[in-house]
Write an enzyme that holds these catalytic residues in place. Sequence first.
Site, PDB file in Angstrom:
ATOM      1  N   ASP A  15     -33.504  70.996  -4.986  1.00  0.00           N
ATOM      2  CA  ASP A  15     -34.123  71.779  -3.763  1.00  0.00           C
ATOM      3  C   ASP A  15     -35.501  71.311  -3.750  1.00  0.00           C
ATOM      4  OD1 ASP A  15     -34.210  74.265  -2.088  1.00  0.00           O
ATOM      5  OD2 ASP A  15     -35.129  75.143  -3.925  1.00  0.00           O
ATOM      6  N   ARG A  16     -36.235  71.845  -2.614  1.00  0.00           N
ATOM      7  CA  ARG A  16     -37.358  71.291  -2.655  1.00  0.00           C
ATOM      8  C   ARG A  16     -38.514  72.276  -3.160  1.00  0.00           C
ATOM      9  NH1 ARG A  16     -40.545  70.661   3.150  1.00  0.00           N
ATOM     10  NH2 ARG A  16     -41.085  72.571   2.340  1.00  0.00           N
ATOM     11  N   ASP A  17     -38.670  73.420  -2.401  1.00  0.00           N
ATOM     12  CA  ASP A  17     -39.624  74.398  -2.880  1.00  0.00           C
ATOM     13  C   ASP A  17     -39.118  75.243  -3.819  1.00  0.00           C
ATOM     14  OD1 ASP A  17     -41.029  73.685  -0.359  1.00  0.00           O
ATOM     15  OD2 ASP A  17     -39.719  75.000   0.786  1.00  0.00           O
ATOM     16  N   CYS A  97     -32.246  71.508   6.572  1.00  0.00           N
ATOM     17  CA  CYS A  97     -31.470  72.209   7.584  1.00  0.00           C
ATOM     18  C   CYS A  97     -32.606  73.062   8.002  1.00  0.00           C
ATOM     19  CB  CYS A  97     -30.516  73.340   6.930  1.00  0.00           C
ATOM     20  SG  CYS A  97     -29.999  74.620   8.200  1.00  0.00           S
ATOM     21  N   HIS A  99     -32.207  75.129  10.675  1.00  0.00           N
ATOM     22  CA  HIS A  99     -31.660  76.518  11.492  1.00  0.00           C
ATOM     23  C   HIS A  99     -32.189  77.596  10.688  1.00  0.00           C
ATOM     24  CE1 HIS A  99     -28.596  72.922  12.184  1.00  0.00           C
ATOM     25  NE2 HIS A  99     -29.019  73.453  13.318  1.00  0.00           N
ATOM     26  N   CYS A 105     -24.810  77.808  10.959  1.00  0.00           N
ATOM     27  CA  CYS A 105     -24.511  76.273  10.796  1.00  0.00           C
ATOM     28  C   CYS A 105     -23.792  75.796   9.539  1.00  0.00           C
ATOM     29  CB  CYS A 105     -25.716  75.397  10.894  1.00  0.00           C
ATOM     30  SG  CYS A 105     -26.814  75.836   9.510  1.00  0.00           S
ATOM     31  N   ARG A 108     -26.782  74.949   6.384  1.00  0.00           N
ATOM     32  CA  ARG A 108     -27.954  76.085   5.824  1.00  0.00           C
ATOM     33  C   ARG A 108     -27.125  76.706   4.404  1.00  0.00           C
ATOM     34  NH1 ARG A 108     -32.398  78.644   6.114  1.00  0.00           N
ATOM     35  NH2 ARG A 108     -32.528  80.854   5.638  1.00  0.00           N
ATOM     36  N   LYS A 109     -27.898  76.224   3.363  1.00  0.00           N
ATOM     37  CA  LYS A 109     -27.432  76.722   1.910  1.00  0.00           C
ATOM     38  C   LYS A 109     -27.263  78.143   1.974  1.00  0.00           C
ATOM     39  CE  LYS A 109     -30.896  74.268  -0.223  1.00  0.00           C
ATOM     40  NZ  LYS A 109     -31.818  74.056  -0.957  1.00  0.00           N
ATOM     41  N   ASP A 134     -33.727  76.763  -7.557  1.00  0.00           N
ATOM     42  CA  ASP A 134     -34.373  77.986  -7.975  1.00  0.00           C
ATOM     43  C   ASP A 134     -34.194  79.254  -7.212  1.00  0.00           C
ATOM     44  OD1 ASP A 134     -35.616  77.450  -5.389  1.00  0.00           O
ATOM     45  OD2 ASP A 134     -37.279  78.368  -5.985  1.00  0.00           O
TER      46      ASP A 134
END
Length: 192
Positions: A15-17, A97, A99, A105, A108-109, A134
């Site tokens: 994950d990024r953030d 994603c 969206h 969709c 989207r996680k 996280d």
Amino acid sequence: MTRASNGLRPAVFLDRDGVLNHVVWRDGKPASPRAVDELEIEADAPQALAALKAAGYLLLVVTNQPDVRRGLMAAEVLDAIHARLAAALPVDDIVACVHDNADDCACRKPKPGMILELAERHGVDLSRSWMIGDQDRDVACGQAAGCATILLKKFYNSGANSVPELGSRAVVETLLQAVLAIVEQPTIATAP
């Protein structure tokens, strides 16, 4: 670690953030950077990702970025943020994603669409791969794709203290701790 006899490679999906970069606080809630100058890389991310690279993992970023759909950030700004992230860290690919929840969709996680797309694109063996996130939705996404999962313990994640309920392999404080768990136990099966 190299390609398995099936020709597929293991990967770590990130994950990024809150994992690779700090979250930005807006109205008392964790949020994504909306400008390149808001992107602040986590201090342990370069070392952690270098260790994963040395162990032979592909590094693939999967991130929900609904601010684009909500009109709070332009797609070009998101691209610029990802370009800066890729310049700072040894990631192999980044998929976002853009969206919102209402779009329903497949990407989207917690849905596994982004992981499945990247696995197909890069020849990934999901049974030998990991997802680090996280949020509960990161764990659910990784599990739905067939990856082992590690959750970073953040006070804003209500499930961070409930490993058995989430089914995550571990809950750790930092990205570097997650990487050490992966490198020390690379052959863990994904089944709980």
